[in-house]
Design an enzyme around this catalytic site. Structure first.
Site, PDB file in Angstrom:
ATOM      1  N   GLU A  42       0.945   3.832   1.844  1.00 19.63           N
ATOM      2  CA  GLU A  42       1.412   4.203   3.180  1.00 19.63           C
ATOM      3  C   GLU A  42       2.598   3.347   3.608  1.00 19.63           C
ATOM      4  O   GLU A  42       3.576   3.854   4.164  1.00 19.63           O
ATOM      5  CB  GLU A  42       0.280   4.034   4.219  1.00 19.63           C
ATOM      6  CG  GLU A  42      -0.952   4.850   3.938  1.00 19.63           C
ATOM      7  CD  GLU A  42      -2.038   4.110   3.188  1.00 19.63           C
ATOM      8  OE1 GLU A  42      -3.219   4.329   3.483  1.00 19.63           O
ATOM      9  OE2 GLU A  42      -1.706   3.303   2.282  1.00 19.63           O
ATOM     10  N   CYS A  77      -6.191   1.723   5.922  1.00 23.87           N
ATOM     11  CA  CYS A  77      -6.800   0.477   6.380  1.00 23.87           C
ATOM     12  C   CYS A  77      -6.182   0.090   7.731  1.00 23.87           C
ATOM     13  O   CYS A  77      -5.279   0.768   8.235  1.00 23.87           O
ATOM     14  CB  CYS A  77      -6.564  -0.622   5.346  1.00 23.87           C
ATOM     15  SG  CYS A  77      -4.829  -1.151   5.218  1.00 23.87           S
ATOM     16  N   HIS A 129       0.859  -1.189   0.000  1.00 28.81           N
ATOM     17  CA  HIS A 129       0.000   0.000   0.000  1.00 28.81           C
ATOM     18  C   HIS A 129       0.891   1.234   0.000  1.00 28.81           C
ATOM     19  O   HIS A 129       2.037   1.190   0.479  1.00 28.81           O
ATOM     20  CB  HIS A 129      -0.879   0.020   1.248  1.00 28.81           C
ATOM     21  CG  HIS A 129      -1.928  -1.035   1.271  1.00 28.81           C
ATOM     22  ND1 HIS A 129      -3.033  -0.943   2.090  1.00 28.81           N
ATOM     23  CD2 HIS A 129      -2.054  -2.208   0.592  1.00 28.81           C
ATOM     24  CE1 HIS A 129      -3.794  -2.016   1.914  1.00 28.81           C
ATOM     25  NE2 HIS A 129      -3.216  -2.798   1.013  1.00 28.81           N
ATOM     26  N   CYS A 162      -2.332  -0.477   7.571  1.00 28.50           N
ATOM     27  CA  CYS A 162      -1.572   0.770   7.482  1.00 28.50           C
ATOM     28  C   CYS A 162      -1.662   1.573   8.776  1.00 28.50           C
ATOM     29  O   CYS A 162      -0.673   2.183   9.193  1.00 28.50           O
ATOM     30  CB  CYS A 162      -2.042   1.586   6.280  1.00 28.50           C
ATOM     31  SG  CYS A 162      -1.633   0.779   4.706  1.00 28.50           S
TER      32      CYS A 162
END
Length: 149
Positions: free
Chosen positions: A55, A83, A53, A86
């Protein structure tokens, strides 16, 4: 770099992710003094890595750059509400601040879902703000998914 400029950069990273066929999420990690430590977008499909992701990508890059897993004083600017995975990484990295553009009612874990930073087991809570360029980030996501239906 200020928040507006950082969010513009994050949106650019999200657009680049979409061009690669990734869900358009972009992130920028700033030092406490506003220096760009890392900027990237989702790379899940490209890397065949479910943890890639935006992040996570910038947290990894900044930690490697600084030679420290603790990013105290740093700010994460991201186009979509993080999410649970993260949010956990944000807490473990000890980021001081999180700013995200659009909420994610389905997969978000900050203002939606498990509200990770409000949990008893969360050891570090960043200052959280949201909504900067929300409409632009949400439109980018809607357009991406509409084109795939």
């Amino acid at each position: 770099m200020n928040d507006e400029d950082a969010m513009a950069l994050a949106l650019g990273e999200a657009e680049a992710a979409a061009a690669r066929g990734e869900v358009p999420v972009g992130a920028v990690l700033l030092s406490g003094s506003g220096e760009i430590l890392a900027a990237d977008g989702n790379r899940i499909r490209e890397r065949r890595d479910p943890t890639a992701h935006a992040e996570i990508m910038v947290i990894r890059a900044a930690a490697a750059r600084l030679g420290n897993e603790r990013l105290t004083g740093a700010a994460l600017i991201v186009t979509l509400e993080p999410c649970a995975m993260c949010a956990g990484a944000i807490s473990l990295a000890r980021l001081s601040r999180l700013l995200f553009a659009a909420e994610d009612p389905k997969g978000g874990a900050v203002l939606n879902g498990p509200r990770f930073f409000e949990g008893k087991t969360c050891h570090h809570r960043p200052h959280v703000a949201s909504g900067l360029r929300e409409a632009e980030a949400a439109a980018l996501l809607r357009g991406f998914f509409k084109a795939r239906r």
